[in-house]
Design a protein around this motif. Structure first.
Motif, short mmCIF file in Angstrom:
data_model
loop_
_atom_site.label_atom_id
_atom_site.label_comp_id
_atom_site.label_asym_id
_atom_site.label_seq_id
_atom_site.Cartn_x
_atom_site.Cartn_y
_atom_site.Cartn_z
N THR A 321 9.06 -14.42 -26.12
CA THR A 321 8.76 -14.61 -24.70
C THR A 321 8.69 -13.28 -23.97
O THR A 321 9.55 -12.41 -24.17
CB THR A 321 9.82 -15.50 -24.03
N ALA A 322 7.69 -13.13 -23.10
CA ALA A 322 7.52 -11.89 -22.34
C ALA A 322 7.11 -12.22 -20.92
O ALA A 322 6.49 -13.26 -20.65
CB ALA A 322 6.48 -11.00 -22.99
N ILE A 323 7.44 -11.31 -20.01
CA ILE A 323 6.98 -11.41 -18.63
C ILE A 323 6.26 -10.11 -18.29
O ILE A 323 6.71 -9.02 -18.64
CB ILE A 323 8.13 -11.69 -17.64
N SER A 324 5.11 -10.24 -17.65
CA SER A 324 4.28 -9.08 -17.30
C SER A 324 4.01 -9.07 -15.81
O SER A 324 3.95 -10.13 -15.17
CB SER A 324 2.94 -9.13 -18.05
N GLY A 325 3.86 -7.90 -15.26
CA GLY A 325 3.54 -7.77 -13.85
C GLY A 325 2.61 -6.60 -13.62
O GLY A 325 2.57 -5.65 -14.41
N GLY A 326 1.87 -6.66 -12.53
CA GLY A 326 0.95 -5.58 -12.23
C GLY A 326 0.64 -5.50 -10.75
O GLY A 326 0.80 -6.48 -10.01
N VAL A 327 0.23 -4.32 -10.32
CA VAL A 327 -0.20 -4.07 -8.95
C VAL A 327 -1.53 -3.34 -8.98
O VAL A 327 -1.68 -2.36 -9.71
CB VAL A 327 0.84 -3.24 -8.16
N SER A 328 -2.49 -3.81 -8.20
CA SER A 328 -3.79 -3.16 -8.07
C SER A 328 -4.03 -2.74 -6.63
O SER A 328 -3.73 -3.50 -5.70
CB SER A 328 -4.93 -4.10 -8.50
N TYR A 329 -4.56 -1.55 -6.47
CA TYR A 329 -5.04 -1.09 -5.16
C TYR A 329 -6.55 -0.91 -5.29
O TYR A 329 -7.02 -0.23 -6.20
CB TYR A 329 -4.38 0.21 -4.75
N VAL A 330 -7.29 -1.55 -4.39
CA VAL A 330 -8.75 -1.59 -4.49
C VAL A 330 -9.37 -0.97 -3.26
O VAL A 330 -9.06 -1.36 -2.12
CB VAL A 330 -9.25 -3.05 -4.65
N TRP A 331 -10.24 0.02 -3.48
CA TRP A 331 -11.05 0.59 -2.41
C TRP A 331 -12.39 -0.13 -2.40
O TRP A 331 -13.18 -0.01 -3.35
CB TRP A 331 -11.26 2.08 -2.63
#
Length: 359
Positions: A321-331
């Motif tokens: 089992t794994a948990i993933s996260g991410g953040v994107s900044y979009v111009w």
């Protein structure tokens, strides 16, 4: 070579794909079909755009792109040593528009529009040997939409429709170096809506309207480039020039105007690096890009291309089992619209979480 297959460049679910050309939101990834054994994942994304423009004639638009969420999930299992299947649920297309914050006098003040879709894709993959495999399947797309344009005293609502399309592709893998290249074609989806339009000049009328969601091609590539380090690249082409929303009464009220069309087909790219730090933690960073198509953009989608930066991390809770996260900044790319509004220096932030489990 010990590598990780973390594709954290896509962890901010929908955050970058949500601003690809046309109404693309999910990017139609089929990555789960390549997972080992029996596998399940659930993903959640939240996207917060800030899109404003100014017209020398009508004034300030206000922030016309409200925040929204994206949900997706997938289940994959092996049927034999060579044959596997997957079911993927996503929200491939969408739109959310609200000019409620526009200043008095802005032509589209209080105008709103939404497009909602849910896709359910069933895929089979067959291993041919020597690293090669083929995959294909079908997708059911549920879709609906509505528009309100107070300056025209006009509103439109579609029926809820379910329509079918198909996909097919080929892949090549070298597991020892975590190399995988896949090419997937998605056919267009033709939707026949029943449309109810209302306006003061024309009253309420019901008609039929055909809308084509575009055919597309996805290319995905990854390879280990050093111990515990993965290079990732993807490209997506979509034929958005075939997607036109042209209801009868709107056409009459505007003297031949089209509610939604697109200036050009789009190709978007992502390039990233994934790194496994230890048995528990992995991370990645990726840049994304889509060139603008030029010309005038629609008032319901005043942006043209984008550049993005995504940072992701994955924590291995247990061996399965794994948990993933991410953040994107979009111009978001600058755009000019038909009412002389200039939309410039706009951005979006997306965050995503994914829970995955191998049985």
């Amino acid at each position: 070579m010990k590598t990780t297959t973390l594709l954290a460049a896509s962890l901010a679910v929908g955050s970058t794909s949500a601003f690809a050309g046309g109404m693309d939101r999910s990017g139609q990834s089929i990555a789960p079909i390549f997972e080992t054994g029996t596998y399940v994942e659930l993903s959640f994304g939240s996207i917060s755009p800030e899109v404003t423009g100014t017209s020398p004639v009508y004034g300030y638009s206000g922030d016309m792109a409200p925040s929204y969420t994206q949900l997706s999930g997938a289940y994959k299992r092996d049927l034999t040593d060579a044959l596997s299947m997957a079911i993927i649920v996503d929200q491939p297309y969408g739109a959310d528009v609200d000019y409620g914050d526009a200043e008095a006098g802005y032509l589209l003040q209080n105008s709103t529009a939404t497009v909602d879709t849910v896709g359910v894709t069933a895929i089979l993959r067959y291993k041919l040997g020597n690293g090669f495999s083929v995959h294909g399947g079908i997708r059911n797309l549920s879709s609906s939409g509505e528009v309100s344009l107070p300056f025209l005293t006009y509103s439109m609502e579609t029926s809820d429709e379910n329509d079918w399309s198909w996909l097919a592709g080929v892949a090549y893998e070298i597991p020892d170096i975590a190399l995988r290249a896949s090419l997937t074609y998605h056919s267009e989806t033709t939707i026949d809506f029943d449309v109810t339009e209302s306006s003061i000049p024309l009253g309420t009328n019901v008609s039929q309207m055909e809308v084509v969601m575009p055919q597309s091609v996805n290319f995905d590539f990854q390879t280990g480039i050093a111990a515990d380090t993965l290079l990732m690249f993807s490209a997506r082409w979509a034929e958005w020039t075939e997607t036109v929303i042209d209801p009868n009464d709107y056409n009459t009220l505007t003297g031949g105007g089209i509610l939604v069309d697109h200036n050009g087909d789009t190709t978007s790219y992502s390039l990233g690096i994934g790194r496994r730090f230890n048995d528990k933690w992995s991370g990645s960073v990726a840049i994304g890009y889509e060139d603008g198509t030029g010309g005038l953009s629609g008032n319901l989608s005043p942006r043209d291309g984008y550049t993005s930066l995504t940072v992701g991390a994955k924590y291995q809770i247990t061996e399965q089992t794994a948990i993933s996260g991410g953040v994107s900044y979009v111009w978001l790319g600058d755009a000019s619209t038909s009412i002389l509004s200039e939309f410039e220096d706009n951005t979006a932030i997306g965050v995503g979480l994914k829970l995955s489990h191998h049985f």
